[in-house]
Write a protein that holds these residues in place. Structure first.
Motif, PDB file in Angstrom:
ATOM      1  N   LYS A   5       0.825  -1.204   0.000  1.00  0.00           N
ATOM      2  CA  LYS A   5       0.000   0.000   0.000  1.00  0.00           C
ATOM      3  C   LYS A   5       0.861   1.257   0.000  1.00  0.00           C
ATOM      4  O   LYS A   5       0.536   2.254  -0.664  1.00  0.00           O
ATOM      5  N   PHE A   6       1.937   1.199   0.744  1.00  0.00           N
ATOM      6  CA  PHE A   6       2.844   2.348   0.821  1.00  0.00           C
ATOM      7  C   PHE A   6       3.447   2.671  -0.543  1.00  0.00           C
ATOM      8  O   PHE A   6       3.399   3.817  -1.010  1.00  0.00           O
ATOM      9  N   LEU A   7       4.010   1.664  -1.204  1.00  0.00           N
ATOM     10  CA  LEU A   7       4.646   1.889  -2.502  1.00  0.00           C
ATOM     11  C   LEU A   7       3.627   2.279  -3.566  1.00  0.00           C
ATOM     12  O   LEU A   7       3.929   3.096  -4.447  1.00  0.00           O
ATOM     13  N   GLU A   8       2.440   1.699  -3.492  1.00  0.00           N
ATOM     14  CA  GLU A   8       1.398   2.068  -4.452  1.00  0.00           C
ATOM     15  C   GLU A   8       1.073   3.552  -4.358  1.00  0.00           C
ATOM     16  O   GLU A   8       0.944   4.234  -5.384  1.00  0.00           O
ATOM     17  N   ARG A   9       0.949   4.054  -3.146  1.00  0.00           N
ATOM     18  CA  ARG A   9       0.602   5.474  -2.961  1.00  0.00           C
ATOM     19  C   ARG A   9       1.742   6.383  -3.413  1.00  0.00           C
ATOM     20  O   ARG A   9       1.508   7.396  -4.099  1.00  0.00           O
ATOM     21  N   HIS A  58       9.425   3.112  -8.399  1.00  0.00           N
ATOM     22  CA  HIS A  58      10.521   2.837  -7.472  1.00  0.00           C
ATOM     23  C   HIS A  58      10.171   1.680  -6.544  1.00  0.00           C
ATOM     24  O   HIS A  58       9.003   1.460  -6.220  1.00  0.00           O
ATOM     25  N   THR A  59      11.186   0.968  -6.122  1.00  0.00           N
ATOM     26  CA  THR A  59      11.019  -0.147  -5.198  1.00  0.00           C
ATOM     27  C   THR A  59      11.350   0.303  -3.781  1.00  0.00           C
ATOM     28  O   THR A  59      11.864   1.402  -3.566  1.00  0.00           O
ATOM     29  N   GLY A  60      11.094  -0.580  -2.825  1.00  0.00           N
ATOM     30  CA  GLY A  60      11.307  -0.232  -1.432  1.00  0.00           C
ATOM     31  C   GLY A  60      12.745   0.084  -1.089  1.00  0.00           C
ATOM     32  O   GLY A  60      13.019   0.987  -0.292  1.00  0.00           O
ATOM     33  N   HIS A  61      13.695  -0.651  -1.678  1.00  0.00           N
ATOM     34  CA  HIS A  61      15.102  -0.445  -1.330  1.00  0.00           C
ATOM     35  C   HIS A  61      15.610   0.901  -1.816  1.00  0.00           C
ATOM     36  O   HIS A  61      16.657   1.372  -1.364  1.00  0.00           O
ATOM     37  N   ALA A  62      14.877   1.533  -2.729  1.00  0.00           N
ATOM     38  CA  ALA A  62      15.309   2.817  -3.274  1.00  0.00           C
ATOM     39  C   ALA A  62      15.347   3.901  -2.202  1.00  0.00           C
ATOM     40  O   ALA A  62      16.062   4.896  -2.346  1.00  0.00           O
ATOM     41  N   PHE A  63      14.572   3.737  -1.118  1.00  0.00           N
ATOM     42  CA  PHE A  63      14.602   4.723  -0.037  1.00  0.00           C
ATOM     43  C   PHE A  63      15.923   4.644   0.725  1.00  0.00           C
ATOM     44  O   PHE A  63      16.532   5.672   1.034  1.00  0.00           O
ATOM     45  N   ARG A  64      16.356   3.450   1.035  1.00  0.00           N
ATOM     46  CA  ARG A  64      17.635   3.266   1.736  1.00  0.00           C
ATOM     47  C   ARG A  64      18.797   3.746   0.875  1.00  0.00           C
ATOM     48  O   ARG A  64      19.702   4.429   1.358  1.00  0.00           O
ATOM     49  N   ILE A  65      18.761   3.404  -0.417  1.00  0.00           N
ATOM     50  CA  ILE A  65      19.791   3.871  -1.335  1.00  0.00           C
ATOM     51  C   ILE A  65      19.801   5.399  -1.391  1.00  0.00           C
ATOM     52  O   ILE A  65      20.850   6.041  -1.319  1.00  0.00           O
ATOM     53  N   GLY A  66      18.596   5.976  -1.530  1.00  0.00           N
ATOM     54  CA  GLY A  66      18.491   7.428  -1.659  1.00  0.00           C
ATOM     55  C   GLY A  66      18.956   8.168  -0.432  1.00  0.00           C
ATOM     56  O   GLY A  66      19.640   9.198  -0.528  1.00  0.00           O
ATOM     57  N   GLY A  67      18.600   7.674   0.744  1.00  0.00           N
ATOM     58  CA  GLY A  67      19.027   8.331   1.971  1.00  0.00           C
ATOM     59  C   GLY A  67      20.532   8.310   2.124  1.00  0.00           C
ATOM     60  O   GLY A  67      21.145   9.318   2.517  1.00  0.00           O
ATOM     61  N   THR A  68      21.144   7.169   1.815  1.00  0.00           N
ATOM     62  CA  THR A  68      22.597   7.062   1.880  1.00  0.00           C
ATOM     63  C   THR A  68      23.259   8.059   0.937  1.00  0.00           C
ATOM     64  O   THR A  68      24.181   8.787   1.316  1.00  0.00           O
ATOM     65  N   THR A  69      22.776   8.107  -0.294  1.00  0.00           N
ATOM     66  CA  THR A  69      23.340   9.019  -1.293  1.00  0.00           C
ATOM     67  C   THR A  69      23.160  10.476  -0.879  1.00  0.00           C
ATOM     68  O   THR A  69      24.093  11.290  -0.990  1.00  0.00           O
ATOM     69  N   GLU A  70      21.971  10.829  -0.400  1.00  0.00           N
ATOM     70  CA  GLU A  70      21.687  12.213  -0.024  1.00  0.00           C
ATOM     71  C   GLU A  70      22.583  12.688   1.112  1.00  0.00           C
ATOM     72  O   GLU A  70      23.092  13.816   1.100  1.00  0.00           O
ATOM     73  N   LEU A  71      22.826  11.831   2.096  1.00  0.00           N
ATOM     74  CA  LEU A  71      23.691  12.205   3.213  1.00  0.00           C
ATOM     75  C   LEU A  71      25.131  12.393   2.759  1.00  0.00           C
ATOM     76  O   LEU A  71      25.823  13.312   3.211  1.00  0.00           O
ATOM     77  N   LEU A  72      25.571  11.545   1.832  1.00  0.00           N
ATOM     78  CA  LEU A  72      26.934  11.682   1.315  1.00  0.00           C
ATOM     79  C   LEU A  72      27.082  12.961   0.503  1.00  0.00           C
ATOM     80  O   LEU A  72      28.094  13.668   0.609  1.00  0.00           O
TER      81      LEU A  72
END
Length: 355
Positions: free
Chosen positions: A284-288, A301-315
């Motif tokens: 439901k989360f990803l659908e929205r 986007h898939t669920g793991h894209a959030f973890r990837i994105g957060g790591t990249t953004e902090l760097l």
């Protein structure tokens, strides 16, 4: 018999079929082992059952089934399957060369190795197997190679902030989940239930797992009761205050009010029309999220894209890689694989190094 149900769930039949069960160990393998009590053996079994993540066990079950099928096809005897000679391991690894990706072959071999470990048998994989797997990787068809998954970005969170109704219980839950998964470098499976309206005790955070503010800005620790690497031991992740529209602390405060989350209730949940609390699921989360992003031209986007994105953004923001690694609970330098924005990261850390 130790860990006879290690590779269980939907692939349990793989470990139970003839010439492939956990009882196939040769008697001489036990000749020098001490005669332990049933209690000691049960403790070993319980410990081994928790050595791998559930998702890993499911994948290993399928790989073991493929191994048994291969051995049946090649008429490999039960005695030759465990422990497996390196020649047999190489043959299995190469059996789908030119059909699958190298990572798929490595995963299948890893499952067979785990099967040896839980049965206390010697693993004979060596340099020949490593070269075979390298060859399988080079022979992988182009169709097996996928483009790198694009990361979620802070700009995409801003789009969610603009499009979602923060007074709507479900939208408020979706937004706080997105912000916490992104800035906390969390896996969605560590935050969300898999079943609508229900959850497993000790698997997802409750209201009490969100700790009081630990800084003047209001940053908080979120206790994750179950994680991929630590299992039931759980881990802490830090939800830090951010400037801008995707501030997770503001999203948390809004969510707690709109959905009236109590200490003993799931944190990432929402109230339905009757006021009942429903767990937000990954689906439901990803659908929205993808529904909103699609209107702005973003790919799915898939669920793991959030973890990837957060790591990249902090760097990109200049946070020390060591701090990013600690915040993301990375146990090795594997997180560097997810440095997706080299065009921004390289100049940030390497431009004008001789000045």
């Amino acid at each position: 018999m130790i860990v006879d149900n290690l590779f269980k769930r939907q692939h349990r039949r793989a470990a139970a079929q003839p010439y492939g069960s956990f009882s196939t160990r040769r008697k001489h393998a036990h000749s020098r082992r001490p005669n332990l009590s049933e209690e000691a053996q049960e403790k070993i079994q319980r410990a081994m059952q928790n050595a791998w993540a559930d998702s890993t066990l499911d994948k290993y079950g399928a790989s073991l089934e493929a191994y048994f099928h291969f051995c049946n096809k090649e008429q490999v005897s039960r005695r030759q399957r465990l422990p497996a000679d390196e020649f047999l391991l190489c043959a299995f690894a190469a059996s789908r060369a030119g059909e699958v990706a190298g990572g798929t072959a490595r995963g299948a071999v890893a499952a067979v190795k785990a099967w040896h470990i839980v049965n206390g048998e010697q693993w004979n994989g060596g340099i020949r197997l490593r070269y075979t797997l390298r060859g399988v990787e080079k022979l992988a068809p182009s169709s097996s190679k996928h483009d790198e998954r694009p990361p979620v970005t802070a700009a995409m969170l801003d789009v969610l902030d603009e499009e979602l109704d923060h007074n709507d219980p479900k939208d408020a839950a979706v937004f706080v989940t997105a912000c916490c998964a992104f800035w906390g470098q969390a896996r969605l499976g560590e935050l969300l239930s898999t079943a609508q309206g229900s959850y497993k005790q000790g698997r997802i955070p409750l209201g009490a797992d969100l700790k009081p503010p630990s800084s003047r800005a209001g940053s908080r620790i979120l206790r994750l009761p179950y994680t991929k690497t630590k299992g039931k031991l759980g881990e802490d992740t830090m939800i830090c205050r951010q400037r801008g529209r995707s501030d997770p602390i503001h999203a948390v405060e809004n969510h707690l009010v709109v959905n009236d989350i109590q200490a003993d209730l799931p944190l990432f949940a929402y109230r339905n029309e009757r006021g009942d609390l429903k767990c937000l699921t990954r689906k439901k989360f990803l659908e929205r999220c993808n529904e909103v992003w699609a209107r702005h031209g973003f790919p799915t986007h898939t669920g793991h894209a959030f973890r990837i994105g957060g790591t990249t953004e902090l760097l990109i923001a200049g946070v020390s890689p060591e701090v990013v690694q600690a915040m993301g609970r990375w146990k090795s330098d594997a997180f560097k694989v997810y440095w997706r924005r080299l065009d921004l990261l390289a100049p940030l850390h390497a431009e004008y190094v001789n000045v």
